[in-house]
Design a protein around this motif. Structure first.
Motif, PDB file in Angstrom:
ATOM      1  N   ARG A   1       0.807  -1.216   0.000  1.00 21.95           N
ATOM      2  CA  ARG A   1       0.000   0.000   0.000  1.00 21.95           C
ATOM      3  C   ARG A   1       0.845   1.273   0.000  1.00 21.95           C
ATOM      4  O   ARG A   1       0.317   2.361  -0.128  1.00 21.95           O
ATOM      5  N   ARG A   2       2.162   1.108   0.183  1.00 21.09           N
ATOM      6  CA  ARG A   2       3.047   2.270   0.232  1.00 21.09           C
ATOM      7  C   ARG A   2       4.264   1.999  -0.637  1.00 21.09           C
ATOM      8  O   ARG A   2       5.048   1.096  -0.358  1.00 21.09           O
TER       9      ARG A   2
ATOM     10  N   VAL B   1      10.434   4.688   2.865  1.00 16.63           N
ATOM     11  CA  VAL B   1       9.386   5.572   2.371  1.00 16.63           C
ATOM     12  C   VAL B   1       9.429   6.846   3.212  1.00 16.63           C
ATOM     13  O   VAL B   1       9.417   6.765   4.445  1.00 16.63           O
TER      14      VAL B   1
ATOM     15  N   GLN C   1       2.977   8.981   6.795  1.00 15.97           N
ATOM     16  CA  GLN C   1       3.753   8.342   5.732  1.00 15.97           C
ATOM     17  C   GLN C   1       2.800   7.930   4.619  1.00 15.97           C
ATOM     18  O   GLN C   1       1.797   7.252   4.866  1.00 15.97           O
ATOM     19  N   ALA C   2       3.115   8.377   3.411  1.00 17.04           N
ATOM     20  CA  ALA C   2       2.301   8.062   2.227  1.00 17.04           C
ATOM     21  C   ALA C   2       0.830   8.408   2.453  1.00 17.04           C
ATOM     22  O   ALA C   2      -0.069   7.659   2.070  1.00 17.04           O
TER      23      ALA C   2
END
Length: 308
Positions: free
Chosen positions: A167-168, A268, A291-292
């Motif tokens: 998902r990231r 990330v 994050q993201a």
């Protein structure tokens, strides 16, 4: 007359690193442990006065935040040595609370280690473990702490991590490119212990993730450890609190109420946002790590200016 098990604990010999999920003896704080009643445990801890991370600040006090790591190590000892949780079982902290009860207990002379006893009770409900207790320096309750955590079956953990990573998207260049800000801006001396970069927007700071850091990454992680996230929150709060007149080199962490959601990827980019308010030497900061586009950790920190 019943003897308090804590009174018989020793501080001279550190336990083997494997007992607390560490590799380096330098990162081990637990020296002894004992059961104290049906659900209680006592764990002796010792932190060197010259630890490269936890002594990297003003010399007149020990860092109260080091008790978080000591508490984590105590938790590892209890769950493996007394509760029968197999070694290697993945575990994640979901909530953390702390309150410093006596700052004077952390006074330091620059040569003597911090010695204390953690007395805790552990409650297990299925795959959740709650641990709460006090950190004593001599007869004084210096801090109260609690963790809420979850245990993962190994197969489930791998499935969860694979899904979360899907998902990231990873940064194709590797780790985030942010460089650490000047150490004195966050109450440090060593730039290697700075975990935030210059603000990308007002009161929003990128995380600096150095996988070679000897304390934060003393063992292999497939995510950013909670210890680094907490330090990023604290440093972000310190940097913002300077605008409220707090002297960052004299500020101690005195209260925290934090929640951790999904794991934070090491490759990330992530940022920490902070909103700080305060008066008369105390600042309360609302912090959040993103994050993201996902809020992965958040909470409240209190910083208090300490006179030498």
């Amino acid at each position: 007359m019943t003897t308090d098990p804590a009174a018989t604990l020793g501080f001279d010999q550190l336990v083997p690193p494997v007992l607390v999920n560490r590799r380096s003896a330098r990162e081990v704080f637990v020296t002894d442990h004992a059961r104290a009643g049906a659900e209680g445990f006592a764990i002796a801890v010792r932190v060197a006065h010259d630890h490269p991370l936890w002594s990297d600040q003003r010399p007149h006090r020990h860092d109260p935040a080091v008790v978080i790591e000591a508490f984590r190590q105590a938790f590892v000892v209890v769950r493996h040595e007394y509760l029968g949780v197999p070694r290697g079982t993945p575990t994640a902290v979901q909530q953390l609370k702390l309150a410093v009860q006596e700052l004077h207990a952390f006074r330091a002379d620059g040569t003597t280690p911090l010695r204390g006893v953690i007395k805790v009770r552990v409650t297990r409900t299925g795959d959740t473990l709650d641990i709460a207790g006090d950190f004593f320096v001599g007869p004084v309750v210096a801090m109260t702490l609690s963790f809420g955590s979850i245990l993962f079956p190994r197969d489930s953990y791998r499935e969860i991590r694979d899904y979360q990573r899907s998902r990231r998207a990873a940064d194709p260049g590797g780790a985030p490119k942010a460089q650490p800000i000047e150490p004195e801006l966050v109450g440090r001396y060593d730039r290697g212990n700075v975990v935030i970069g210059p603000a990308v927007r007002r009161n929003r700071f990128p995380l600096v993730v150095d996988r070679s850091h000897p304390s934060f990454f003393d063992r292999d992680y497939d995510h950013v450890p909670a210890s680094l996230l907490i330090e990023a929150m604290r440093q972000s709060a310190l940097r913002s609190a300077a605008d409220s007149g707090l002297r960052t080199g004299e500020a101690a962490l005195t209260r925290a109420e934090l929640e951790f959601g999904i794991f934070v990827e090491t490759d990330v980019p992530a940022t920490c946002s902070v909103s700080a308010t305060g008066q008369q030497g105390t600042v309360t900061a609302s912090v959040g790590i993103d994050q993201a586009g996902v809020r992965v950790a958040s909470g409240i920190l209190e910083l208090t200016e300490v006179k030498p």
